[in-house]
Design a protein around this motif. Structure first.
Motif, PDB file in Angstrom:
ATOM      1  N   LEU A  83     -21.098  12.024  -2.482  1.00  0.00           N
ATOM      2  CA  LEU A  83     -21.109  10.661  -3.319  1.00  0.00           C
ATOM      3  C   LEU A  83     -22.250  10.556  -4.150  1.00  0.00           C
ATOM      4  CD1 LEU A  83     -23.676   8.975  -2.225  1.00  0.00           C
ATOM      5  CD2 LEU A  83     -21.987   8.169  -0.285  1.00  0.00           C
ATOM      6  N   HIS A  84     -22.870  11.682  -4.445  1.00  0.00           N
ATOM      7  CA  HIS A  84     -24.149  11.649  -5.775  1.00  0.00           C
ATOM      8  C   HIS A  84     -24.444  12.778  -6.070  1.00  0.00           C
ATOM      9  CE1 HIS A  84     -26.895   9.083  -7.993  1.00  0.00           C
ATOM     10  NE2 HIS A  84     -28.142  10.100  -7.502  1.00  0.00           N
ATOM     11  N   SER A  85     -23.993  13.025  -7.179  1.00  0.00           N
ATOM     12  CA  SER A  85     -24.268  14.323  -7.880  1.00  0.00           C
ATOM     13  C   SER A  85     -24.684  14.274  -9.262  1.00  0.00           C
ATOM     14  CB  SER A  85     -23.010  15.075  -7.934  1.00  0.00           C
ATOM     15  OG  SER A  85     -23.081  16.225  -8.857  1.00  0.00           O
ATOM     16  N   HIS A  86     -25.675  14.852  -9.754  1.00  0.00           N
ATOM     17  CA  HIS A  86     -26.133  15.154 -11.199  1.00  0.00           C
ATOM     18  C   HIS A  86     -26.043  16.571 -11.473  1.00  0.00           C
ATOM     19  CE1 HIS A  86     -28.082  11.297 -10.980  1.00  0.00           C
ATOM     20  NE2 HIS A  86     -28.739  11.687  -9.925  1.00  0.00           N
ATOM     21  N   ALA A  87     -24.843  16.853 -12.312  1.00  0.00           N
ATOM     22  CA  ALA A  87     -24.469  18.300 -12.120  1.00  0.00           C
ATOM     23  C   ALA A  87     -25.477  19.110 -12.892  1.00  0.00           C
ATOM     24  CB  ALA A  87     -22.981  18.652 -12.711  1.00  0.00           C
ATOM     25  N   ILE A 130     -25.827   2.405  -8.042  1.00  0.00           N
ATOM     26  CA  ILE A 130     -27.253   2.474  -8.952  1.00  0.00           C
ATOM     27  C   ILE A 130     -28.044   3.033  -7.690  1.00  0.00           C
ATOM     28  CG2 ILE A 130     -27.567  -0.224  -7.671  1.00  0.00           C
ATOM     29  CD1 ILE A 130     -29.120  -0.973  -9.964  1.00  0.00           C
ATOM     30  N   HIS A 131     -29.189   3.737  -8.479  1.00  0.00           N
ATOM     31  CA  HIS A 131     -30.307   4.245  -7.790  1.00  0.00           C
ATOM     32  C   HIS A 131     -31.233   3.024  -7.601  1.00  0.00           C
ATOM     33  CE1 HIS A 131     -30.015   8.046 -10.478  1.00  0.00           C
ATOM     34  NE2 HIS A 131     -29.995   8.463  -9.312  1.00  0.00           N
ATOM     35  N   VAL A 132     -31.685   2.964  -6.463  1.00  0.00           N
ATOM     36  CA  VAL A 132     -32.692   1.804  -6.027  1.00  0.00           C
ATOM     37  C   VAL A 132     -33.533   2.125  -5.252  1.00  0.00           C
ATOM     38  CG1 VAL A 132     -31.217   0.682  -4.562  1.00  0.00           C
ATOM     39  CG2 VAL A 132     -32.642  -0.664  -5.752  1.00  0.00           C
ATOM     40  N   ILE A 181     -27.847   3.933  -4.039  1.00  0.00           N
ATOM     41  CA  ILE A 181     -28.318   5.334  -3.665  1.00  0.00           C
ATOM     42  C   ILE A 181     -29.760   5.254  -3.518  1.00  0.00           C
ATOM     43  CG2 ILE A 181     -28.530   7.497  -5.065  1.00  0.00           C
ATOM     44  CD1 ILE A 181     -25.840   6.721  -4.541  1.00  0.00           C
ATOM     45  N   HIS A 182     -30.053   6.163  -2.300  1.00  0.00           N
ATOM     46  CA  HIS A 182     -31.620   6.170  -1.929  1.00  0.00           C
ATOM     47  C   HIS A 182     -31.855   4.908  -1.087  1.00  0.00           C
ATOM     48  CE1 HIS A 182     -31.707   9.812  -3.997  1.00  0.00           C
ATOM     49  NE2 HIS A 182     -31.760   9.131  -5.266  1.00  0.00           N
ATOM     50  N   ALA A 183     -32.071   4.043  -1.565  1.00  0.00           N
ATOM     51  CA  ALA A 183     -32.529   2.585  -0.863  1.00  0.00           C
ATOM     52  C   ALA A 183     -33.746   2.958  -0.009  1.00  0.00           C
ATOM     53  CB  ALA A 183     -31.595   1.870  -0.133  1.00  0.00           C
ATOM     54  N   SER A 202     -25.419  15.408  -3.033  1.00  0.00           N
ATOM     55  CA  SER A 202     -26.181  16.598  -3.189  1.00  0.00           C
ATOM     56  C   SER A 202     -27.412  16.171  -4.323  1.00  0.00           C
ATOM     57  CB  SER A 202     -25.403  17.650  -3.555  1.00  0.00           C
ATOM     58  OG  SER A 202     -24.563  17.338  -4.798  1.00  0.00           O
ATOM     59  N   ASP A 203     -27.092  15.087  -4.987  1.00  0.00           N
ATOM     60  CA  ASP A 203     -28.051  14.756  -5.994  1.00  0.00           C
ATOM     61  C   ASP A 203     -28.646  15.777  -6.961  1.00  0.00           C
ATOM     62  OD1 ASP A 203     -29.988  13.033  -7.359  1.00  0.00           O
ATOM     63  OD2 ASP A 203     -30.929  12.352  -5.621  1.00  0.00           O
ATOM     64  N   SER A 204     -29.891  16.350  -6.743  1.00  0.00           N
ATOM     65  CA  SER A 204     -30.474  17.103  -7.559  1.00  0.00           C
ATOM     66  C   SER A 204     -29.961  18.641  -7.353  1.00  0.00           C
ATOM     67  CB  SER A 204     -31.832  17.248  -7.488  1.00  0.00           C
ATOM     68  OG  SER A 204     -32.263  17.903  -6.165  1.00  0.00           O
TER      69      SER A 204
HETATM   70 ZN   LIG Z   1     -29.690  10.557  -8.320  1.00  0.00          ZN
END
Ligand SMILES: [Zn+2]
Length: 465
Positions: A62-66, A242-244, A279-281, A330-332
Protein backbone atom coordinates in the motif's frame (compact mmCIF):
# COMPACT_ATOMS: atom_id res chain seq x y z
CA UNK A 1 2.11 -20.28 -24.87
CA UNK A 2 -0.10 -17.85 -22.98
CA UNK A 3 1.15 -14.29 -22.97
CA UNK A 4 1.20 -12.18 -19.83
CA UNK A 5 -1.80 -10.34 -21.22
CA UNK A 6 -4.30 -13.17 -21.32
CA UNK A 7 -6.51 -13.91 -18.34
CA UNK A 8 -7.17 -17.40 -17.07
CA UNK A 9 -10.71 -18.64 -16.58
CA UNK A 10 -10.17 -21.20 -13.83
CA UNK A 11 -7.49 -22.20 -11.32
CA UNK A 12 -7.61 -25.25 -9.05
CA UNK A 13 -5.98 -24.85 -5.63
CA UNK A 14 -5.07 -27.96 -3.66
CA UNK A 15 -5.25 -25.92 -0.42
CA UNK A 16 -6.56 -22.36 -0.26
CA UNK A 17 -7.36 -19.82 2.44
CA UNK A 18 -10.93 -18.82 1.53
CA UNK A 19 -13.43 -16.57 3.28
CA UNK A 20 -14.54 -19.63 5.26
CA UNK A 21 -11.05 -20.83 6.17
CA UNK A 22 -8.73 -23.41 4.64
CA UNK A 23 -10.35 -25.53 1.94
CA UNK A 24 -9.02 -28.31 -0.27
CA UNK A 25 -9.61 -28.73 -4.00
CA UNK A 26 -11.04 -25.28 -4.66
CA UNK A 27 -11.70 -24.11 -8.18
CA UNK A 28 -11.48 -20.32 -8.45
CA UNK A 29 -13.30 -18.95 -11.50
CA UNK A 30 -12.58 -15.50 -12.96
CA UNK A 31 -14.72 -13.22 -15.12
CA UNK A 32 -13.43 -11.42 -18.21
CA UNK A 33 -12.05 -8.52 -16.16
CA UNK A 34 -10.13 -10.81 -13.81
CA UNK A 35 -12.53 -10.62 -10.85
CA UNK A 36 -13.37 -13.78 -8.93
CA UNK A 37 -16.75 -15.08 -10.01
CA UNK A 38 -16.96 -18.16 -7.83
CA UNK A 39 -14.95 -20.34 -5.45
CA UNK A 40 -16.19 -23.90 -5.29
CA UNK A 41 -14.96 -27.32 -4.24
CA UNK A 42 -14.48 -29.36 -7.37
CA UNK A 43 -12.08 -32.18 -8.16
CA UNK A 44 -13.34 -33.08 -11.60
CA UNK A 45 -13.49 -30.06 -13.95
CA UNK A 46 -10.69 -29.24 -16.35
CA UNK A 47 -8.93 -25.99 -15.38
CA UNK A 48 -6.33 -23.62 -16.87
CA UNK A 49 -3.87 -23.93 -13.99
CA UNK A 50 -3.37 -26.27 -11.01
CA UNK A 51 -1.65 -24.96 -7.88
CA UNK A 52 -0.47 -27.76 -5.59
CA UNK A 53 0.93 -25.60 -2.78
CA UNK A 54 -0.77 -23.42 -0.19
CA UNK A 55 -2.69 -20.56 -1.81
CA UNK A 56 -3.62 -17.25 -0.20
CA UNK A 57 -5.00 -14.04 -1.69
CA UNK A 58 -2.34 -11.68 -3.01
CA UNK A 59 -0.85 -9.21 -0.56
CA UNK A 60 -1.22 -5.53 -1.50
CA UNK A 61 1.72 -3.17 -1.17
CA UNK A 62 0.00 0.00 0.00
CA UNK A 63 2.95 2.40 -0.11
CA UNK A 64 5.71 2.57 -2.71
CA UNK A 65 8.04 5.23 -4.09
CA UNK A 66 9.45 3.34 -7.07
CA UNK A 67 12.29 5.76 -7.78
CA UNK A 68 13.80 5.20 -4.31
CA UNK A 69 14.83 1.70 -5.40
CA UNK A 70 17.84 3.37 -7.04
CA UNK A 71 19.32 4.35 -3.66
CA UNK A 72 18.29 1.35 -1.54
CA UNK A 73 21.48 0.22 0.21
CA UNK A 74 23.47 3.29 -0.84
CA UNK A 75 22.82 5.33 2.27
CA UNK A 76 24.43 3.08 4.85
CA UNK A 77 27.79 4.83 5.22
CA UNK A 78 28.32 6.82 8.38
CA UNK A 79 28.46 10.59 7.97
CA UNK A 80 29.81 12.90 10.63
CA UNK A 81 27.40 14.15 13.24
CA UNK A 82 24.00 12.65 13.77
CA UNK A 83 22.68 10.71 10.80
CA UNK A 84 18.89 10.63 10.57
CA UNK A 85 15.90 10.75 8.25
CA UNK A 86 16.70 14.29 7.15
CA UNK A 87 20.22 13.38 6.02
CA UNK A 88 18.83 10.41 4.08
CA UNK A 89 16.30 12.73 2.46
CA UNK A 90 19.08 14.95 1.09
CA UNK A 91 20.69 11.93 -0.62
CA UNK A 92 17.33 10.86 -2.00
CA UNK A 93 16.75 14.35 -3.42
CA UNK A 94 20.08 14.17 -5.24
CA UNK A 95 18.95 11.04 -7.06
CA UNK A 96 15.55 12.53 -7.75
CA UNK A 97 17.19 15.44 -9.45
CA UNK A 98 18.57 13.24 -12.21
CA UNK A 99 15.98 10.64 -13.16
CA UNK A 100 14.32 10.96 -16.55
CA UNK A 101 11.05 9.27 -17.59
CA UNK A 102 12.74 6.35 -19.31
CA UNK A 103 14.94 5.67 -16.29
CA UNK A 104 11.95 5.80 -13.97
CA UNK A 105 10.17 3.20 -16.09
CA UNK A 106 13.22 0.90 -16.10
CA UNK A 107 13.48 1.10 -12.31
CA UNK A 108 9.76 0.60 -11.74
CA UNK A 109 9.47 -2.35 -14.12
CA UNK A 110 12.30 -4.22 -12.41
CA UNK A 111 10.99 -3.32 -8.97
CA UNK A 112 7.40 -4.36 -9.68
CA UNK A 113 8.51 -7.71 -11.10
CA UNK A 114 10.60 -8.27 -7.97
CA UNK A 115 7.55 -7.44 -5.79
CA UNK A 116 5.45 -9.98 -7.69
CA UNK A 117 8.08 -12.68 -7.22
CA UNK A 118 7.94 -12.03 -3.46
CA UNK A 119 4.14 -12.19 -3.19
CA UNK A 120 2.85 -8.64 -3.60
CA UNK A 121 0.09 -8.49 -6.23
CA UNK A 122 -0.81 -4.80 -6.22
CA UNK A 123 1.01 -1.58 -5.49
CA UNK A 124 -0.17 1.85 -4.37
CA UNK A 125 2.39 4.15 -5.98
CA UNK A 126 2.72 7.37 -3.96
CA UNK A 127 4.11 9.36 -6.84
CA UNK A 128 5.53 12.85 -6.49
CA UNK A 129 8.29 13.05 -9.11
CA UNK A 130 6.10 14.94 -11.57
CA UNK A 131 8.25 17.53 -13.38
CA UNK A 132 11.53 17.94 -15.20
CA UNK A 133 14.63 18.42 -13.01
CA UNK A 134 14.35 22.23 -13.16
CA UNK A 135 10.69 22.09 -12.12
CA UNK A 136 9.22 22.74 -15.59
CA UNK A 137 6.25 20.47 -16.26
CA UNK A 138 6.70 17.93 -19.04
CA UNK A 139 4.74 18.74 -22.21
CA UNK A 140 2.36 16.06 -21.01
CA UNK A 141 1.98 16.74 -17.28
CA UNK A 142 1.28 13.07 -16.63
CA UNK A 143 4.44 11.84 -18.43
CA UNK A 144 6.07 10.40 -15.30
CA UNK A 145 2.75 8.91 -14.11
CA UNK A 146 2.34 7.23 -17.49
CA UNK A 147 5.80 5.65 -17.10
CA UNK A 148 4.84 4.12 -13.76
CA UNK A 149 1.56 2.83 -15.14
CA UNK A 150 3.40 1.46 -18.16
CA UNK A 151 5.88 -0.35 -15.92
CA UNK A 152 3.05 -1.85 -13.87
CA UNK A 153 1.30 -3.10 -17.01
CA UNK A 154 4.52 -4.62 -18.35
CA UNK A 155 5.10 -6.39 -15.03
CA UNK A 156 1.46 -7.39 -14.64
CA UNK A 157 1.01 -5.93 -11.15
CA UNK A 158 -2.23 -4.12 -10.32
CA UNK A 159 -1.59 -0.48 -9.52
CA UNK A 160 -3.32 2.32 -7.66
CA UNK A 161 -1.68 5.50 -8.85
CA UNK A 162 -1.60 8.20 -6.18
CA UNK A 163 -0.41 11.45 -7.80
CA UNK A 164 0.92 13.47 -4.89
CA UNK A 165 -0.03 17.07 -4.15
CA UNK A 166 2.97 19.05 -2.87
CA UNK A 167 2.54 22.79 -2.44
CA UNK A 168 4.89 24.19 0.19
CA UNK A 169 8.12 23.71 2.10
CA UNK A 170 6.80 23.61 5.68
CA UNK A 171 4.01 24.23 8.18
CA UNK A 172 4.49 28.00 7.92
CA UNK A 173 3.78 28.02 4.17
CA UNK A 174 7.47 28.30 3.34
CA UNK A 175 8.27 28.09 -0.39
CA UNK A 176 9.42 24.70 -1.69
CA UNK A 177 13.17 24.09 -1.65
CA UNK A 178 15.20 23.93 -4.84
CA UNK A 179 15.28 20.11 -4.63
CA UNK A 180 11.50 19.94 -4.27
CA UNK A 181 10.71 21.73 -7.56
CA UNK A 182 10.05 18.45 -9.33
CA UNK A 183 7.27 17.66 -6.86
CA UNK A 184 5.37 20.91 -6.52
CA UNK A 185 2.08 21.93 -8.10
CA UNK A 186 -0.50 24.56 -7.36
CA UNK A 187 -3.92 23.04 -6.61
CA UNK A 188 -5.10 24.13 -10.09
CA UNK A 189 -2.14 22.55 -11.87
CA UNK A 190 -2.58 19.44 -9.76
CA UNK A 191 -6.15 19.07 -10.99
CA UNK A 192 -4.85 19.15 -14.58
CA UNK A 193 -2.41 16.38 -13.68
CA UNK A 194 -5.20 14.41 -12.05
CA UNK A 195 -7.31 14.65 -15.22
CA UNK A 196 -4.46 13.21 -17.27
CA UNK A 197 -3.95 10.39 -14.79
CA UNK A 198 -7.66 9.67 -14.71
CA UNK A 199 -7.76 9.10 -18.45
CA UNK A 200 -4.67 6.87 -18.25
CA UNK A 201 -6.36 4.65 -15.65
CA UNK A 202 -9.89 4.54 -17.09
CA UNK A 203 -10.86 1.36 -18.95
CA UNK A 204 -8.09 -0.74 -17.42
CA UNK A 205 -9.33 -3.02 -14.63
CA UNK A 206 -5.76 -3.40 -13.29
CA UNK A 207 -5.32 0.35 -12.78
CA UNK A 208 -7.03 2.70 -10.37
CA UNK A 209 -6.55 6.26 -9.21
CA UNK A 210 -6.47 7.87 -5.80
CA UNK A 211 -5.42 11.12 -4.17
CA UNK A 212 -2.35 11.73 -2.05
CA UNK A 213 -1.21 14.77 -0.13
CA UNK A 214 2.50 14.42 0.55
CA UNK A 215 2.24 15.47 4.20
CA UNK A 216 0.87 18.24 6.38
CA UNK A 217 4.26 19.93 5.97
CA UNK A 218 3.80 20.02 2.21
CA UNK A 219 0.04 20.70 1.91
CA UNK A 220 -2.27 22.69 4.18
CA UNK A 221 -5.44 20.92 5.32
CA UNK A 222 -7.39 23.68 3.58
CA UNK A 223 -5.82 22.75 0.23
CA UNK A 224 -6.37 19.02 0.87
CA UNK A 225 -10.10 19.53 1.44
CA UNK A 226 -10.46 21.98 -1.46
CA UNK A 227 -8.70 19.72 -4.00
CA UNK A 228 -10.73 16.64 -3.02
CA UNK A 229 -13.90 18.69 -3.40
CA UNK A 230 -12.85 20.33 -6.69
CA UNK A 231 -11.76 16.99 -8.18
CA UNK A 232 -15.37 15.82 -8.05
CA UNK A 233 -15.90 12.70 -10.12
CA UNK A 234 -12.17 12.33 -10.83
CA UNK A 235 -11.88 11.08 -7.24
CA UNK A 236 -15.30 9.57 -6.76
CA UNK A 237 -14.90 7.61 -3.50
CA UNK A 238 -11.23 7.11 -4.34
CA UNK A 239 -8.67 6.42 -1.62
CA UNK A 240 -6.91 9.35 0.08
CA UNK A 241 -3.35 8.85 1.33
CA UNK A 242 -1.01 11.07 3.35
CA UNK A 243 2.33 10.69 5.17
CA UNK A 244 1.79 11.74 8.78
CA UNK A 245 3.74 11.86 12.06
CA UNK A 246 6.65 9.81 10.74
CA UNK A 247 9.30 11.80 12.58
CA UNK A 248 9.33 13.62 15.93
CA UNK A 249 10.61 16.75 14.20
CA UNK A 250 7.37 16.87 12.22
CA UNK A 251 5.35 16.42 15.43
CA UNK A 252 7.27 19.22 17.17
CA UNK A 253 7.01 21.58 14.18
CA UNK A 254 3.27 20.96 13.98
CA UNK A 255 2.86 21.56 17.72
CA UNK A 256 4.84 24.80 17.47
CA UNK A 257 2.77 26.19 14.60
CA UNK A 258 -0.68 24.67 15.14
CA UNK A 259 -0.63 23.79 18.86
CA UNK A 260 -1.73 20.28 17.95
CA UNK A 261 -0.01 17.04 17.07
CA UNK A 262 -0.20 16.15 13.34
CA UNK A 263 -2.80 13.36 13.54
CA UNK A 264 -5.02 15.33 15.93
CA UNK A 265 -4.67 18.42 13.75
CA UNK A 266 -5.53 16.48 10.59
CA UNK A 267 -8.73 15.15 12.19
CA UNK A 268 -9.58 18.62 13.43
CA UNK A 269 -9.20 20.18 9.98
CA UNK A 270 -10.41 17.48 7.56
CA UNK A 271 -13.18 14.93 7.46
CA UNK A 272 -11.10 11.77 7.81
CA UNK A 273 -13.10 8.69 6.86
CA UNK A 274 -12.46 5.05 6.00
CA UNK A 275 -11.35 6.19 2.50
CA UNK A 276 -8.18 7.46 4.12
CA UNK A 277 -4.85 5.73 4.57
CA UNK A 278 -2.46 7.37 7.02
CA UNK A 279 1.09 6.39 6.14
CA UNK A 280 3.36 5.70 9.16
CA UNK A 281 1.44 7.61 11.89
CA UNK A 282 4.40 6.46 13.98
CA UNK A 283 4.13 9.07 16.71
CA UNK A 284 0.55 8.99 17.97
CA UNK A 285 -0.64 9.53 21.52
CA UNK A 286 -3.52 7.52 23.07
CA UNK A 287 -6.15 10.10 22.04
CA UNK A 288 -4.92 9.97 18.43
CA UNK A 289 -5.02 6.15 18.58
CA UNK A 290 -8.72 6.39 19.38
CA UNK A 291 -9.26 8.65 16.36
CA UNK A 292 -7.49 6.15 14.06
CA UNK A 293 -9.63 3.23 15.20
CA UNK A 294 -12.97 5.07 15.34
CA UNK A 295 -12.68 6.67 11.91
CA UNK A 296 -11.94 3.34 10.19
CA UNK A 297 -8.79 4.58 8.44
CA UNK A 298 -6.09 2.18 7.34
CA UNK A 299 -2.70 2.81 8.91
CA UNK A 300 -0.02 2.22 6.29
CA UNK A 301 2.94 0.64 8.04
CA UNK A 302 6.31 0.22 6.33
CA UNK A 303 8.33 -1.55 9.04
CA UNK A 304 11.65 -2.04 7.23
CA UNK A 305 11.75 1.54 5.95
CA UNK A 306 10.69 2.89 9.35
CA UNK A 307 13.51 0.86 10.92
CA UNK A 308 16.01 1.92 8.25
CA UNK A 309 15.22 5.61 8.72
CA UNK A 310 15.08 5.47 12.51
CA UNK A 311 11.49 6.68 12.59
CA UNK A 312 10.31 4.91 15.74
CA UNK A 313 7.87 2.11 16.51
CA UNK A 314 4.18 2.48 15.78
CA UNK A 315 2.05 1.08 18.66
CA UNK A 316 0.41 -1.56 16.47
CA UNK A 317 -0.70 -3.72 19.41
CA UNK A 318 -2.92 -0.89 20.63
CA UNK A 319 -4.39 -0.40 17.15
CA UNK A 320 -5.22 -4.10 16.95
CA UNK A 321 -6.72 -4.04 20.46
CA UNK A 322 -9.10 -1.29 19.37
CA UNK A 323 -9.92 -3.20 16.15
CA UNK A 324 -8.14 -0.70 13.94
CA UNK A 325 -6.92 -1.53 10.47
CA UNK A 326 -3.41 -1.67 9.01
CA UNK A 327 -1.67 -2.68 5.80
CA UNK A 328 1.99 -2.85 4.79
CA UNK A 329 4.14 -1.10 2.22
CA UNK A 330 7.65 -1.27 0.82
CA UNK A 331 8.06 2.55 0.85
CA UNK A 332 11.80 3.19 0.24
CA UNK A 333 12.29 -0.33 -1.25
CA UNK A 334 14.95 -1.48 1.20
CA UNK A 335 12.83 -4.64 1.30
CA UNK A 336 10.34 -5.96 -1.24
CA UNK A 337 9.09 -9.00 0.67
CA UNK A 338 5.72 -8.87 2.43
CA UNK A 339 6.80 -11.74 4.70
CA UNK A 340 9.79 -9.73 5.94
CA UNK A 341 7.66 -6.63 6.54
CA UNK A 342 5.19 -8.64 8.61
CA UNK A 343 7.98 -10.33 10.57
CA UNK A 344 9.58 -7.01 11.50
CA UNK A 345 6.20 -5.52 12.37
CA UNK A 346 5.52 -8.30 14.85
CA UNK A 347 9.11 -8.37 16.17
CA UNK A 348 9.20 -4.62 16.84
CA UNK A 349 6.11 -5.05 19.04
CA UNK A 350 7.67 -8.04 20.83
CA UNK A 351 10.88 -6.11 21.51
CA UNK A 352 9.10 -3.08 22.88
CA UNK A 353 6.48 -4.99 24.92
CA UNK A 354 8.58 -8.02 25.96
CA UNK A 355 5.80 -10.38 24.86
CA UNK A 356 5.24 -12.88 22.05
CA UNK A 357 2.49 -13.34 19.40
CA UNK A 358 1.38 -9.74 19.93
CA UNK A 359 -0.61 -9.01 16.77
CA UNK A 360 -2.83 -12.08 16.71
CA UNK A 361 -6.18 -11.67 18.47
CA UNK A 362 -6.95 -14.05 21.36
CA UNK A 363 -8.30 -17.32 20.05
CA UNK A 364 -7.27 -16.62 16.44
CA UNK A 365 -4.41 -19.12 16.54
CA UNK A 366 -1.79 -18.64 13.85
CA UNK A 367 0.16 -15.39 14.04
CA UNK A 368 1.19 -15.72 10.40
CA UNK A 369 -2.36 -16.18 9.19
CA UNK A 370 -3.58 -13.23 11.32
CA UNK A 371 -0.85 -10.94 9.99
CA UNK A 372 -1.35 -11.94 6.35
CA UNK A 373 -5.14 -11.60 6.63
CA UNK A 374 -4.87 -8.15 8.24
CA UNK A 375 -2.44 -6.97 5.54
CA UNK A 376 -4.67 -8.30 2.76
CA UNK A 377 -7.77 -6.60 4.20
CA UNK A 378 -6.10 -3.29 5.04
CA UNK A 379 -4.03 -3.14 1.87
CA UNK A 380 -7.05 -3.68 -0.33
CA UNK A 381 -9.12 -1.14 1.55
CA UNK A 382 -6.33 1.41 1.14
CA UNK A 383 -6.57 0.86 -2.62
CA UNK A 384 -10.35 1.25 -2.75
CA UNK A 385 -10.99 -2.51 -2.97
CA UNK A 386 -13.72 -3.32 -0.49
CA UNK A 387 -14.12 -6.99 -1.37
CA UNK A 388 -10.93 -8.97 -0.99
CA UNK A 389 -9.63 -12.44 -0.30
CA UNK A 390 -10.62 -15.55 -2.21
CA UNK A 391 -14.30 -14.77 -2.63
CA UNK A 392 -16.63 -13.56 -5.39
CA UNK A 393 -16.18 -9.89 -6.32
CA UNK A 394 -12.53 -9.65 -5.29
CA UNK A 395 -9.83 -9.16 -7.91
CA UNK A 396 -8.40 -12.54 -8.85
CA UNK A 397 -5.06 -12.18 -7.01
CA UNK A 398 -3.55 -15.47 -5.82
CA UNK A 399 -0.18 -16.34 -4.30
CA UNK A 400 0.99 -19.94 -4.03
CA UNK A 401 3.51 -20.87 -1.33
CA UNK A 402 5.44 -24.02 -2.30
CA UNK A 403 4.34 -26.51 0.34
CA UNK A 404 6.88 -29.11 -0.85
CA UNK A 405 9.77 -26.98 0.46
CA UNK A 406 11.87 -29.09 2.86
CA UNK A 407 11.30 -26.66 5.71
CA UNK A 408 7.54 -26.99 5.37
CA UNK A 409 7.58 -30.80 5.68
CA UNK A 410 4.83 -32.20 7.86
CA UNK A 411 3.35 -28.75 8.55
CA UNK A 412 -0.27 -27.63 8.36
CA UNK A 413 -1.23 -24.67 6.12
CA UNK A 414 -1.25 -22.33 9.15
CA UNK A 415 2.18 -23.58 10.18
CA UNK A 416 3.43 -23.04 6.63
CA UNK A 417 2.34 -19.38 6.78
CA UNK A 418 3.95 -19.04 10.22
CA UNK A 419 7.17 -20.61 8.90
CA UNK A 420 7.16 -18.42 5.76
CA UNK A 421 6.90 -15.26 7.85
CA UNK A 422 8.93 -16.15 10.94
CA UNK A 423 11.51 -18.68 9.82
CA UNK A 424 11.95 -17.39 6.27
CA UNK A 425 13.26 -20.11 3.98
CA UNK A 426 14.49 -18.78 0.62
CA UNK A 427 11.55 -17.12 -1.09
CA UNK A 428 8.97 -19.94 -1.32
CA UNK A 429 6.51 -17.96 -3.50
CA UNK A 430 5.89 -20.28 -6.41
CA UNK A 431 3.09 -19.03 -8.67
CA UNK A 432 1.36 -15.66 -8.66
CA UNK A 433 -1.86 -14.69 -10.41
CA UNK A 434 -3.00 -11.04 -10.66
CA UNK A 435 -6.46 -10.22 -11.95
CA UNK A 436 -6.61 -13.72 -13.41
CA UNK A 437 -3.26 -13.33 -15.22
CA UNK A 438 -0.52 -15.85 -14.44
CA UNK A 439 2.46 -13.56 -13.84
CA UNK A 440 4.98 -15.61 -11.84
CA UNK A 441 5.65 -19.17 -13.02
CA UNK A 442 7.47 -21.57 -10.68
CA UNK A 443 9.09 -18.72 -8.78
CA UNK A 444 10.17 -16.71 -11.81
CA UNK A 445 8.58 -13.87 -13.74
CA UNK A 446 9.08 -14.43 -17.48
CA UNK A 447 10.30 -10.84 -17.99
CA UNK A 448 12.68 -10.74 -15.00
CA UNK A 449 15.80 -11.45 -17.02
CA UNK A 450 15.12 -8.68 -19.54
CA UNK A 451 13.99 -6.22 -16.87
CA UNK A 452 17.04 -6.84 -14.72
CA UNK A 453 19.40 -6.47 -17.71
CA UNK A 454 18.03 -3.00 -18.50
CA UNK A 455 17.97 -2.07 -14.80
CA UNK A 456 21.61 -3.12 -14.43
CA UNK A 457 22.66 -1.17 -17.50
CA UNK A 458 20.82 1.90 -16.26
CA UNK A 459 22.19 1.96 -12.70
CA UNK A 460 25.76 1.20 -13.83
CA UNK A 461 25.79 4.43 -15.83
CA UNK A 462 23.91 6.36 -13.19
CA UNK A 463 26.14 8.72 -11.26
CA UNK A 464 24.90 9.53 -7.78
CA UNK A 465 27.80 11.81 -6.94
ZN1 LIG B 1 6.63 7.32 1.82
Amino acid sequence: MRTLGSRLTTVRCATALTASGWQNNCVVEFDASGRIQSVRQDTASAVDLCLDGVVIAGIPNLHSHAHQKAIAGLTEHRVSGQDDFWGWRELMYRTNAMLDPQQLQVIARYLYIDMLQKGYTSVAEFHYLHHQPDGTPYFDRSEMSARLLGAASEAGIAITLLPVLYCRGGFRDEPVQHAQRRFSNSPDDYLKLLEGCHSLCAQDPDRSLGFAAHSLRAVSPKDICAVIEDAGELLDNAPVHIHVAEQMREVNDCLAVNRARPVAWLYDQCEVTDRWCLIHATHVDPDEQVLLAKSGVTVGLCPTTEANLGDGIFPASELMASEGCFGIGSDSQVCTSPAEELRLLEYSQRLSLQRRTVLVPDGAGSNGRALATAAITGGNRAQGEHVCGLQPGARGDLVEIASDHTEFSGRTPDQILDTWIFSGPDNPVQNVVVGGKHVVHDGVHPLMERASASYRQMVETFNLA
